[in-house]
Write an enzyme that holds these catalytic residues in place. Structure first.
Site, mmCIF file in Angstrom:
data_model
loop_
_atom_site.group_PDB
_atom_site.id
_atom_site.type_symbol
_atom_site.label_atom_id
_atom_site.label_comp_id
_atom_site.label_asym_id
_atom_site.label_seq_id
_atom_site.Cartn_x
_atom_site.Cartn_y
_atom_site.Cartn_z
ATOM 1 N N ALA A 250 20.588 21.755 16.837
ATOM 2 C CA ALA A 250 20.958 23.121 17.219
ATOM 3 C C ALA A 250 22.129 23.173 18.202
ATOM 4 O O ALA A 250 22.343 24.206 18.822
ATOM 5 C CB ALA A 250 19.749 23.820 17.806
ATOM 6 N N ASN B 100 14.283 19.765 21.981
ATOM 7 C CA ASN B 100 14.671 18.474 21.386
ATOM 8 C C ASN B 100 16.156 18.215 21.566
ATOM 9 O O ASN B 100 16.595 17.075 21.714
ATOM 10 C CB ASN B 100 14.308 18.457 19.897
ATOM 11 C CG ASN B 100 12.816 18.339 19.689
ATOM 12 O OD1 ASN B 100 12.260 17.265 19.758
ATOM 13 N ND2 ASN B 100 12.151 19.468 19.465
ATOM 14 N N HIS C 70 22.541 27.693 23.969
ATOM 15 C CA HIS C 70 22.621 26.371 24.602
ATOM 16 C C HIS C 70 23.993 26.227 25.240
ATOM 17 O O HIS C 70 25.012 26.300 24.547
ATOM 18 C CB HIS C 70 22.433 25.259 23.569
ATOM 19 C CG HIS C 70 21.113 25.314 22.860
ATOM 20 N ND1 HIS C 70 19.906 25.094 23.485
ATOM 21 C CD2 HIS C 70 20.804 25.575 21.569
ATOM 22 C CE1 HIS C 70 18.925 25.214 22.615
ATOM 23 N NE2 HIS C 70 19.435 25.510 21.441
HETATM 24 N N1 LIG Z 1 16.841 18.639 17.335
HETATM 25 C C1 LIG Z 1 17.008 19.928 17.254
HETATM 26 O O1 LIG Z 1 18.083 20.440 17.528
HETATM 27 C C2 LIG Z 1 15.892 20.784 16.811
HETATM 28 C C3 LIG Z 1 14.651 20.297 16.533
HETATM 29 N N2 LIG Z 1 13.641 21.097 16.080
HETATM 30 C C4 LIG Z 1 12.342 20.521 15.773
HETATM 31 O O2 LIG Z 1 12.247 20.339 14.373
HETATM 32 C C5 LIG Z 1 10.874 20.377 13.973
HETATM 33 C C6 LIG Z 1 10.705 21.267 12.735
HETATM 34 O O3 LIG Z 1 11.044 22.596 13.034
HETATM 35 P P1 LIG Z 1 10.468 23.808 12.139
HETATM 36 O O4 LIG Z 1 10.545 23.476 10.706
HETATM 37 O O5 LIG Z 1 11.095 25.040 12.637
HETATM 38 O O6 LIG Z 1 8.927 23.766 12.602
HETATM 39 P P2 LIG Z 1 7.677 24.410 11.807
HETATM 40 O O7 LIG Z 1 6.574 24.442 12.815
HETATM 41 O O8 LIG Z 1 8.057 25.646 11.123
HETATM 42 O O9 LIG Z 1 7.345 23.333 10.670
HETATM 43 C C7 LIG Z 1 6.852 22.051 10.960
HETATM 44 C C8 LIG Z 1 5.788 21.711 9.912
HETATM 45 O O10 LIG Z 1 5.399 20.340 10.112
HETATM 46 C C9 LIG Z 1 3.969 20.303 10.265
HETATM 47 N N3 LIG Z 1 3.600 19.184 11.130
HETATM 48 C C10 LIG Z 1 3.615 19.127 12.483
HETATM 49 N N4 LIG Z 1 3.171 17.933 12.891
HETATM 50 C C11 LIG Z 1 2.846 17.222 11.785
HETATM 51 C C12 LIG Z 1 2.289 15.936 11.560
HETATM 52 N N5 LIG Z 1 1.940 15.144 12.585
HETATM 53 N N6 LIG Z 1 2.100 15.520 10.285
HETATM 54 C C13 LIG Z 1 2.401 16.326 9.236
HETATM 55 N N7 LIG Z 1 2.900 17.573 9.389
HETATM 56 C C14 LIG Z 1 3.128 18.017 10.647
HETATM 57 C C15 LIG Z 1 3.613 21.639 10.894
HETATM 58 O O11 LIG Z 1 2.244 21.934 10.761
HETATM 59 P P3 LIG Z 1 1.568 22.845 11.927
HETATM 60 O O12 LIG Z 1 2.182 24.200 11.800
HETATM 61 O O13 LIG Z 1 0.110 22.819 11.613
HETATM 62 O O14 LIG Z 1 1.900 22.193 13.244
HETATM 63 C C16 LIG Z 1 4.516 22.559 10.073
HETATM 64 O O15 LIG Z 1 3.974 22.832 8.800
HETATM 65 C C17 LIG Z 1 10.093 20.844 15.230
HETATM 66 O O16 LIG Z 1 9.546 19.721 15.907
HETATM 67 C C18 LIG Z 1 11.175 21.451 16.098
HETATM 68 O O17 LIG Z 1 10.848 21.436 17.449
HETATM 69 C C19 LIG Z 1 13.870 22.411 15.851
HETATM 70 C C20 LIG Z 1 15.099 22.962 16.133
HETATM 71 C C21 LIG Z 1 16.187 22.201 16.665
HETATM 72 O O1 LIG Z 2 16.591 25.288 17.768
HETATM 73 C C1 LIG Z 2 16.930 25.270 18.950
HETATM 74 O O2 LIG Z 2 17.719 26.123 19.449
HETATM 75 C C2 LIG Z 2 16.507 24.161 19.852
HETATM 76 C C3 LIG Z 2 15.150 23.671 19.633
HETATM 77 O O3 LIG Z 2 14.259 24.384 19.219
HETATM 78 C C4 LIG Z 2 14.882 22.284 19.973
HETATM 79 O O4 LIG Z 2 15.809 21.579 20.391
HETATM 80 O O5 LIG Z 2 13.729 21.849 19.826
#
Ligand SMILES: NC(=O)C1=CN([C@@H]2O[C@H](COP(=O)(O)OP(=O)(O)OC[C@H]3O[C@@H](n4cnc5c(N)ncnc54)[C@H](OP(=O)(O)O)[C@@H]3O)[C@@H](O)[C@H]2O)C=CC1
Ligand SMILES: O=C([O-])CC(=O)C(=O)O
Length: 252
Positions: free
Chosen positions: A119, A175, A203
């Site tokens: 992001a 993250n 951000h």
């Molecule tokens: N690096 C970056 O810039 C960013 C990182 N992220 C991260 O990316 C990830 C995905 O985001 P997003 O798709 O929006 O999240 P969502 O919560 O919409 O989707 C994640 C899915 O993965 C499932 N899940 C969670 N843990 C596990 C596990 N241990 N095993 C199997 N399935 C699992 C969740 O189930 P359940 O709902 O039951 O938990 C959910 O269905 C998040 O961790 C988020 O914080 C997001 C934005 C920016």
């Molecule tokens: O999507 C974003 O803006 C940032 C975020 O959630 C993450 O880093 O986990």
């Protein structure tokens, strides 16, 4: 065509499936089997409810779009199974001991771990910090009450400190701070703000070093299915996948 396995069938998983061009989603896994079934139907992939079976699927690379906990649980096994790994929940790598183990596992297996820009922008040239150490690396993140599950009446700072501490409290929201530190070779300081007057995920990156200084502000549109996650994060994975086998590599 590159075959991928999707670990996590939530918001980002769906965006990836809707824009799957230049790669094929062959296998999907989620802790909620119905979600895996549903995404499999959209992407013509095989759904798995058993992780070990998912690991045996014929894929080149697994994209984690699940959670920090999922990276801790499954990261090493994925690499040992001979798959490359894309880690969106890069906060998992804030734990130095886990990060070293994961990197050593990848090295031993001859695989790669890729952390997308997610992001934010700017990860590319913040890597100069690995050559010429940065003096300052600060991320100021401002999110809406809805994305943080809070109900403040005014703008409030809810965390100030090191990225590795912030990710423990807000594993779904910060993250990016850990990814910045991985790129720059220096842990980021973080200020996390909640603001009832903002709708975007903002951000602001401040960096300073021998090279001069940087200020980047990203005003991200939240993804409709998950306000915490900026739409850019999903686009960033799609871009990474599109360029995997491109011989022309642009950016540091
Ligand atoms: N690096 C970056 O810039 C960013 C990182 N992220 C991260 O990316 C990830 C995905 O985001 P997003 O798709 O929006 O999240 P969502 O919560 O919409 O989707 C994640 C899915 O993965 C499932 N899940 C969670 N843990 C596990 C596990 N241990 N095993 C199997 N399935 C699992 C969740 O189930 P359940 O709902 O039951 O938990 C959910 O269905 C998040 O961790 C988020 O914080 C997001 C934005 C920016
Ligand atoms: O999507 C974003 O803006 C940032 C975020 O959630 C993450 O880093 O986990």
């Amino acid at each position: 065509m590159i075959k991928i396995g999707l670990l996590g069938c939530g918001n980002v998983g769906h965006i990836i499936a809707r824009h799957a061009e230049g790669f094929r989603i062959s296998a999907v896994f989620d802790m909620i089997p119905d979600r895996a079934q549903e995404l499999a139907a959209i992407s013509h992939a095989t759904p798995y409810s058993d992780f070990d079976e998912f690991l045996r699927a014929d894929v080149d690379l697994i994209v984690e779009a699940a959670s920090v906990a999922a990276v801790w649980l499954y990261g090493e096994a994925i690499l040992r199974a001979g798959k490359d790994l894309v880690v969106l929940s890069g906060g998992a790598l804030a734990d130095d001991e886990f990060k070293s183990r994961l990197v050593e596992t990848a090295r031993a297996a001859g695989r790669k771990i890729r952390v997308p820009s997610g992001a934010v922008t700017g990860l590319d040239n913040l890597k100069i910090g690995q050559i010429s150490p940065l003096g300052t690396l600060l991320l100021r993140t401002t999110k809406s009450p809805g994305s943080l599950g809070l109900q403040p009446t005014e703008r409030m700072e809810i965390f100030k400190g090191a990225a590795s501490d912030c990710i423990k409290q807000y594993p779904k929201n910060i993250n990016v701070a850990v990814a910045l530190g991985l790129a720059a070779g220096k842990e980021a300081d973080v200020e996390l703000w909640v603001d009832p007057d903002v709708e975007r995920n903002i951000h602001e990156i401040f960096a300073e070093g021998e090279f001069g200084d940087i200020y980047i502000r990203v005003r991200n549109v939240p993804s409709p299915e998950n306000l915490s996650t900026s739409y850019m994060a999903a686009l960033s994975i799609l871009t990474l996948l599109k360029n995997l086998d491109n011989p022309l590599v642009v950016g540091t």
